[in-house]
Scaffold this active site. Structure first.
Site, PDB file in Angstrom:
ATOM      1  N   ASP A  77     115.694  74.969  50.333  1.00 37.97           N
ATOM      2  CA  ASP A  77     116.745  75.067  51.355  1.00 37.97           C
ATOM      3  C   ASP A  77     116.563  74.031  52.465  1.00 37.97           C
ATOM      4  OD1 ASP A  77     114.417  76.556  52.140  1.00 37.97           O
ATOM      5  OD2 ASP A  77     115.573  77.535  53.708  1.00 37.97           O
ATOM      6  N   GLU A 131     113.270  79.181  53.291  1.00 39.77           N
ATOM      7  CA  GLU A 131     112.097  78.925  54.139  1.00 39.77           C
ATOM      8  C   GLU A 131     112.509  78.735  55.590  1.00 39.77           C
ATOM      9  OE1 GLU A 131     109.092  76.795  56.410  1.00 39.77           O
ATOM     10  OE2 GLU A 131     111.072  76.018  55.906  1.00 39.77           O
TER      11      GLU A 131
END
Ligand SMILES: [Zn+2]
Length: 358
Positions: A77, A131
């Site tokens: 991400d 994350e």
């Protein structure tokens, strides 16, 4: 919103070009599915890898029966796009959201996964989601809880941007509230009260006089810090306040456990009412491990301590020593002008390849 880019990933591209492909696959936290699908599909083309998936987390492993297993991890991400897609190249620099944090690291992982059928150590490649958001959504945390056997390894490298330096372990963090009490009264007759805000003076004095420790672990120097990060108090402009709360944050070296960190903070504020509100354990760098020593040599031998809290602590909690090492520049992470050096991507891949084949 799903990705508008259905192009499959070609892992035979060079690391810089592959980074650009990954960057042009938007994957803001929570929207990683298309990219996770593409990563999984690309890895399944390689018969030397066993590929598993849990949610939008993809894990690929070699199973050669080697004496040591090394894990390379990266998150899929990015933070929200800031008008910085699609990617573009200017000289040696690739610009775009996620170039530094951390699709350049993911590209290096993918290149190694595809091109090392016979590594000298067994390899585990972990690609995970979420994350950049709240800890409870973190894909690596989900794997640690639900599929810990997939994360078994002797040593882990988290390919977060580190400017090509090895950043060992990470510090722990503890937040606590020191509560001061007094007696409320009218400010015109203050002698009838007891001012709680004034009692904070002693707390602040102890903080101002505090001598933070510097400690060396595995050759890395960690610098601790104990600081007030917030102060709350006051009732109204004409009232002697009866409560004041000083919030303190202790960043501690990873040779202290959570319990030891708490004990230390309680000693500093001996005599005061203190409540711990938030904890995250640190992680030891583990640079004395044989796999880590070889890794350090292959990456140029330069290591420094990691001061912020990172996902390496999740590996540490599983008993796997871990470091950060990635081609991105940490100072460019999350910035509109985020970019990464193409030669740094190639260099990181080359060094890791040497470590895993020599
Ligand atoms: Zn990152």
């Amino acid at each position: 919103m799903s990705s508008p880019n259905p192009t499959p990933l070609d892992l035979t591209l060079d690391g810089g070009t592959l980074t650009a492909r990954l960057v042009d696959f938007p994957s803001v936290s929570g929207d990683e599915q298309a990219l996770a699908d593409a990563v999984e599909a690309a890895l399944r083309d390689y018969p030397h890898l066993t590929v598993d998936r849990y949610g939008n987390n993809v894990v690929a492993r070699t199973n050669l029966g080697r004496g040591e297993r090394v894990l390379l991890a990266g998150h899929l991400d990015t933070v929200p796009i800031a008008d910085n897609l699609p990617s573009y190249v200017d000289g040696d620099l690739l610009y775009g959201c996620g170039t530094s944090d951390m699709k350049s690291g993911v590209a290096v992982q993918l290149r190694l996964a595809a091109t090392l059928p016979e590594p000298n150590r067994d390899l585990t490649f972990v690609f995970y989601d979420c994350e950049e958001v709240e800890a409870h959504r973190n894909g690596l945390g989900h794997l640690a809880k639900e599929r810990p056997q997939w994360l078994a390894a002797d040593f882990a490298v988290l390919m977060e941007p580190s400017g090509g330096m090895v950043e060992g372990g990470c510090q722990g963090t503890l937040r606590a509230q020191v509560r001061l009490t007094g007696v409320r009264a009218h400010a015109a007759r203050s002698w009838l009260g007891d001012n709680a805000i004034h009692h904070a003076a002693e707390v602040l004095t102890r903080l101002a006089n505090y001598q933070p420790r510097r400690v060396e672990i595995d050759g890395l120097e960690y610098r601790e810090g104990l600081n007030a990060v917030r102060i709350d108090g006051g009732v109204a402009g004409n009232v002697i306040p009866d409560e004041c709360v000083v919030t303190v944050n202790f960043r501690y070296a990873p040779d202290r456990s959570e319990a030891e960190a708490e004990k230390h903070v309680r000693e500093v504020f001996d005599g005061f009412e203190l409540t711990v509100t938030d904890f995250a354990a640190g992680a030891l760098p583990g640079l004395s491990q044989p796999a880590a020593q070889a890794f350090l040599a292959a990456t140029g031998g330069q290591a420094r301590a990691k001061f912020g809290w990172t996902d390496v602590a999740r590996f540490s909690a599983l008993g796997v020593p871990a470091v950060n090492y990635g081609p991105g520049d940490p100072n460019l992470a999350h910035k509109r002008e985020e970019h990464c050096s193409l030669s740094a991507i190639a260099d990181a891949e080359e060094r890791l390849r040497a470590w895993l084949t020599s």
